[in-house]
Every structure is written in structure tokens, then in C-alpha cells.
Design an enzyme around this catalytic site. Structure first.
Site, mmCIF file in Angstrom:
data_model
loop_
_atom_site.group_PDB
_atom_site.id
_atom_site.type_symbol
_atom_site.label_atom_id
_atom_site.label_comp_id
_atom_site.label_asym_id
_atom_site.label_seq_id
_atom_site.Cartn_x
_atom_site.Cartn_y
_atom_site.Cartn_z
ATOM 1 N N GLY A 264 16.073 -11.080 43.415
ATOM 2 C CA GLY A 264 17.225 -11.125 44.311
ATOM 3 C C GLY A 264 17.380 -9.826 45.063
ATOM 4 O O GLY A 264 18.494 -9.358 45.315
ATOM 5 N N GLY B 284 22.721 -7.676 49.069
ATOM 6 C CA GLY B 284 23.767 -7.345 48.115
ATOM 7 C C GLY B 284 23.360 -6.300 47.093
ATOM 8 O O GLY B 284 22.715 -5.297 47.406
ATOM 9 N N TYR C 202 29.636 -20.931 35.951
ATOM 10 C CA TYR C 202 29.276 -19.529 36.155
ATOM 11 C C TYR C 202 29.555 -18.708 34.897
ATOM 12 O O TYR C 202 28.711 -17.921 34.445
ATOM 13 C CB TYR C 202 30.051 -18.963 37.340
ATOM 14 C CG TYR C 202 29.729 -17.521 37.643
ATOM 15 C CD1 TYR C 202 28.544 -17.176 38.280
ATOM 16 C CD2 TYR C 202 30.613 -16.502 37.278
ATOM 17 C CE1 TYR C 202 28.239 -15.852 38.558
ATOM 18 C CE2 TYR C 202 30.315 -15.168 37.549
ATOM 19 C CZ TYR C 202 29.130 -14.854 38.189
ATOM 20 O OH TYR C 202 28.830 -13.536 38.458
#
Length: 285
Positions: free
Chosen positions: A16, A20, A169
Site C-alpha cells: 500500500g 497516504g 473493520y
């Protein structure tokens, strides 16, 4: 040794890493001289992130790997490519993750939040662990969330058929912590350390694919969120700090150790989740 050379002989993988916290983590590690391998599912975004890293004066080599880690086939392909192209692996940063207000199912038939947030780092770490152990002093850093404190592993509904985005989540983030603690027990005295970081609520494009999530997260609270760089600071520290050499099983926030939730320290649950995760990914040792 200056900070800009701290990781000069180290190779780091960041999942990832195209945006971010992941992108800021990759930048922070490159600034310490590391060779950084960015993993992203979008080639153009990954190449853009890599170009930024190459402009950092102290950066080592920069590698790009394309993979959608919600797919177990792509996780396996990624692990094979990492081992083929990288001569050594000093640090694995499991950063990739997501939040969806609506339920989605992956090509493997697994609920997306559980697949990406928990099973992807579980499978990738397991596939790379021999390479990490061979080095003898490697680090595994997994980005989790304080949401783990509200999570519960529902073995009767791991796939979240009764879907709530927040509940899915929370469960996946609790899974990160349980996995790491069980991994520490299984690594024993190999010299490989595994630690967790809660980066804080950070101002990123997290949840942008799911418009209901994105609108909620980009509303009034967004100006008060942390910058990606501040969110990544403790991740970079956990991956590089000399004072953490040999430290394992830690849960850190703002460079300080914290105590995770009571559920996260249940060894019976951790062992069962490990076994279930093996079955869902088809991996065993």
C-alpha cells in the site's frame, strides 16, 4: 552514522505504498537510505510514488511491484517476485488496508475487508518468513488501528454476512494484533521481530472507493486528522530505530508502547484464528 545513512544497506517492502501512510512511510525510509520496494495495485500510481522517492537525495534503489492484495493469487505472485528480484529483505511493512460501508466479496469468495486487512498480511508474511528468518535480524511492522479495541473475532461469521462496515473493520484490525502476537510466539528466537503500530486517525484517501465512507470521512472532522507524514512517523521509527533492535511483540503509538485490548491478548483466540487463516489461504508449515 547519520540518519540519512541509517538504512543504507537495508531493503524494505511497503505494501500500500502508493498513497497516504504507505507512501509517507516509503518516503521516510528512503530518506534513511533504504532500498524501498513499493507495492501497489495501480501501476501508474506506483510509478509516480517511485519517481518521488528517487528524488530523495539519500534514497537507495526503488522498486515497483504491482499487485491487488485482496487476491490470494496475486499475493502469491508478489511473494515470488519479491524473492526473485530482491537479494535480501530486512523489513516488511504490512500497511495495505481499507474500509467499506458496503459488503464486497473478492475473487476468492472472501469478504473484502477481512481478505485485504487480515488475510493479505497473514499470507504475505507467511510466504516471506523464510527469507526474513534467513537474514536473522529482520523486522515485520504491521499497521493496525485502535479500532481493534472494539473488535471481536466472530468465528461463526468471519465473512460478515450480517454486514456492518465498522464491525468488519474492527474485526480485521483485531485480527492484525492477534496474528502478530501469535507470529511472535511462533518465531521464537529466530531473531526476527514483529511489532504493531497504531498511526492515529490520518488524513488520507482511505475509504475513497466507497462513496458513503468517503463522504463521512472527508466531512467536518477531516481538518483535525493527522497528516500522512505524522501518521507514518511511528511506522518509520518501528522499521528503523536502533533502540528497537530485538524488541518484539510491541504495540506502539506516537513512538510509545501501548497496551492493546484484552481480546487481542487471548492466546486461544489467536491460535484458532491462525489455524482458520491457514485454511482460508491454503498455507501451512
Amino acid at each position: 552514522m547519520s540518519d540519512t545513512r541509517l538504512l543504507a544497506d537495508r531493503t524494505v517492502v511497503v505494501t500500500g505504498g502508493t498513497g497516504g501512510i504507505g507512501r509517507a512511510t516509503a518516503q521516510g525510509l528512503a530518506a534513511l537510505g533504504a532500498r524501498v520496494a513499493i507495492v501497489g495495485r495501480d501501476r501508474a500510481r506506483a510509478e509516480s510514488a517511485a519517481a518521488d522517492l528517487r528524488r530523495i537525495p539519500s534514497a537507495g534503489e526503488v522498486d515497483v511491484f504491482e499487485a491487488d492484495l485482496s487476491s490470494q493469487a496475486q499475493v502469491r505472485r508478489l511473494a515470488a517476485e519479491l524473492q526473485e528480484r530482491l537479494l535480501r529483505l530486512d523489513v516488511l511493512v504490512n500497511n495495505v488496508g481499507g474500509f467499506w460501508a458496503h459488503r464486497h466479496v473478492t475473487e476468492d469468495g472472501i469478504e473484502l475487508t477481512f481478505a485485504l486487512n487480515h488475510l493479505a498480511p497473514f499470507l504475505l508474511t507467511r510466504l516471506l518468513v523464510d527469507r526474513l528468518v534467513a537474514l536473522g535480524h529482520a523486522r515485520i511492522v504491521t499497521v493496525t488501528s485502535s479500532a481493534e479495541a472494539f473488535g471481536r473475532i466472530d468465528f461463526d461469521d468471519l465473512q460478515s454476512e450480517r454486514y456492518s462496515g465498522q464491525r468488519a473493520y474492527n474485526q480485521s484490525k483485531l485480527g492484525n494484533v492477534l496474528f502478530t502476537y501469535e507470529l511472535v510466539r511462533r518465531l521464537g528466537d529466530t531473531g526476527v521481530t514483529a511489532n504493531l503500530v497504531h498511526p492515529g486517525v490520518t488524513r488520507t484517501a482511505f475509504g475513497a472507493e466507497d462513496q458513503a465512507t468517503w463522504y463521512a470521512m472527508s466531512g467536518i472532522g477531516r481538518p483535525f486528522m493527522r497528516s500522512p507524514e505524522r501518521g507514518a512517523d511511528t511506522v518509520v521509527w518501528a522499521a528503523s530505530a536502533p533502540e528497537l533492535e530485538g524488541v518484539t511483540g510491541g504495540y506502539f503509538h506516537d513512538r510509545r508502547p501501548k497496551r492493546s485490548s484484552p481480546r487481542s491478548r487471548d492466546e486461544t483466540t489467536a491460535k484458532h484464528l491462525w489455524e482458520v487463516s491457514e485454511a482460508l489461504t491454503g498455507i501451512s508449515r
